[in-house]
Design a protein around this motif. Structure first.
Motif, short mmCIF file in Angstrom:
data_model
loop_
_atom_site.label_atom_id
_atom_site.label_comp_id
_atom_site.label_asym_id
_atom_site.label_seq_id
_atom_site.Cartn_x
_atom_site.Cartn_y
_atom_site.Cartn_z
N ALA A 197 61.02 -3.74 -56.65
CA ALA A 197 59.98 -3.27 -55.74
C ALA A 197 59.48 -4.38 -54.83
CB ALA A 197 58.81 -2.69 -56.55
N GLN A 198 59.41 -5.60 -55.35
CA GLN A 198 58.99 -6.74 -54.52
C GLN A 198 60.01 -7.03 -53.43
OE1 GLN A 198 58.48 -9.63 -57.66
NE2 GLN A 198 56.24 -9.40 -57.66
N ASP A 200 61.84 -4.83 -52.05
CA ASP A 200 61.69 -3.74 -51.06
C ASP A 200 60.41 -3.86 -50.26
OD1 ASP A 200 64.08 -2.64 -51.80
OD2 ASP A 200 63.21 -1.22 -53.24
N GLY A 201 59.57 -4.86 -50.57
CA GLY A 201 58.37 -5.10 -49.77
C GLY A 201 57.11 -4.45 -50.30
N ALA A 202 57.08 -4.02 -51.55
CA ALA A 202 55.88 -3.39 -52.11
C ALA A 202 54.77 -4.43 -52.30
CB ALA A 202 56.21 -2.74 -53.45
N ASN A 203 53.53 -4.03 -51.95
CA ASN A 203 52.41 -4.93 -52.17
C ASN A 203 51.89 -4.75 -53.60
OD1 ASN A 203 50.75 -2.59 -52.20
ND2 ASN A 203 50.52 -2.72 -49.96
N ARG A 204 50.82 -5.48 -53.95
CA ARG A 204 50.33 -5.45 -55.33
C ARG A 204 49.80 -4.08 -55.74
NH1 ARG A 204 47.23 -11.19 -56.62
NH2 ARG A 204 49.06 -12.54 -56.30
N GLN A 206 50.77 -1.15 -54.55
CA GLN A 206 51.93 -0.28 -54.73
C GLN A 206 52.69 -0.63 -56.01
OE1 GLN A 206 53.71 -1.22 -50.92
NE2 GLN A 206 53.07 0.75 -50.04
N LEU A 207 52.79 -1.92 -56.31
CA LEU A 207 53.45 -2.32 -57.55
C LEU A 207 52.74 -1.72 -58.76
CD1 LEU A 207 54.34 -6.10 -57.06
CD2 LEU A 207 55.93 -4.23 -57.48
N TRP A 209 50.58 0.95 -58.83
CA TRP A 209 50.48 2.41 -58.84
C TRP A 209 51.82 3.09 -59.10
CZ3 TRP A 209 46.36 5.30 -59.32
CH2 TRP A 209 46.46 6.67 -59.08
N PHE A 210 52.88 2.56 -58.51
CA PHE A 210 54.18 3.24 -58.59
C PHE A 210 55.13 2.64 -59.63
CE2 PHE A 210 52.77 4.04 -54.18
CZ PHE A 210 52.75 5.42 -54.21
N VAL A 211 54.89 1.42 -60.07
CA VAL A 211 55.80 0.78 -61.02
C VAL A 211 55.14 0.54 -62.37
CG1 VAL A 211 57.30 -1.21 -61.45
CG2 VAL A 211 57.03 -0.33 -59.11
#
Length: 299
Positions: A197-198, A200-204, A206-207, A209-211
């Protein structure tokens, strides 16, 4: 082959015999008191009339009386409010601190133990600490507020704030439990999805909530269940801080049961109220467990 089966049977017999002492102790400390509680709840037992403990002529009288008692129903509503506020706050604070402590840092590792202090203190000590905090004449909190020009009356002496004052003390005492549970769950999250996820550009946010959240969701539900059940046992705080008052503003169900049983000696009625509390805990446990199980199957 016969010798193997004989050895297996002896092994099982040895296991069963080894369990007998533990089962006897378990029955003596849980089953027997529970049966006695339910049996007493079916009688109008009071120490003033010892023979009333064998009067089963109207077994449901105490339960009917409880359902018609406005004071009992109000105590249930107060308990619902206290449990909802404390569980939500403890989960939010515990999860937030767990996310903070999950960051690699020697400083955070050093202060981690300090967060556990409220949980390891005896409940009566916690109640005394907060009684001092809420006492306007000697409270450091009230002195600080007066210094900045914000004098505040005693929170536990105000019917509008007393319950929330108890909730704050209970949250302070038990947020370390939720923090430990959440920290353990976060440290078991696999690194690969987070790294992907990192990339792919996910922020904290998003990390999380989704991971991370999908992985710790079951632990979150179990923690909520534990704290929901334990929130019903806030008796020491209420007994020391408010004594059920002001008026009956903090009279939760177990404190109401204490008053009926030990102040008025209505042991039969008090047993019925306690039985209803136990039944309510079982129902809540089943609902949360079923929800957690269904969620796990869906995933």
């Amino acid at each position: 082959m016969t010798a193997v089966r004989g050895w297996e049977a002896e092994r099982r017999r040895g296991f069963m015999l080894g369990l007998v002492p533990a089962l006897v102790v378990l029955a003596a400390t849980t089953v027997v008191p529970a049966v006695y509680l339910v049996a007493t709840s079916l009688t109008p037992f009071t120490p003033v009339n010892p023979g009333s403990g064998l009067d089963f002529s109207e077994p449901w009288r105490n339960y009917v009386a409880a359902m018609q008692d406005a004071r009992f129903l109000r105590s249930v509503w107060i308990q619902v409010q206290l449990s909802a506020v404390t569980v939500i706050l403890q989960l939010a604070i515990g999860l937030g601190l767990a996310l903070l402590l999950d960051i690699p840092s020697r400083l955070l590792e050093a202060v981690r133990t300090a967060f556990l202090l409220p949980m390891v203190l005896p409940p009566i000590v916690v109640a005394i600490i907060w009684k001092i905090i809420y006492a306007p004449d000697i409270s450091p909190m009230h002195r600080m507020l007066r210094l900045v020009g914000l004098p505040v009356r005693s929170l536990v002496a105000n019917a509008h704030t007393a319950l929330w004052a108890v909730a704050a003390a209970d949250t302070w005492e038990w947020f370390p439990f939720t923090m430990l549970m959440m920290l353990a769950a976060l440290q078991m999250v696999p690194k690969e999805p987070i790294e992907a996820a990192q990339i792919d550009g996910a922020n904290r946010v998003q990390l999380f909530w989704f991971v991370r959240l999908p992985y710790i969701e079951q632990a979150l539900l179990v923690t909520a269940l534990f704290r929901l059940i334990d929130s019903i046992k806030a008796f020491p705080l209420i007994y020391i801080l408010t004594d059920g008052g002001p008026g009956r503003a903090t009279e939760v169900t177990n404190y109401y049961d204490f008053v009926q049983t030990f102040n008025f000696s209505y042991w039969g009625y008090g047993s019925a109220v306690a039985t209803l509390m136990v039944a309510g805990v079982f129902v809540l446990s089943w609902i949360v467990g079923r929800f957690a199980g269904d969620d796990g199957i869906d995933r």
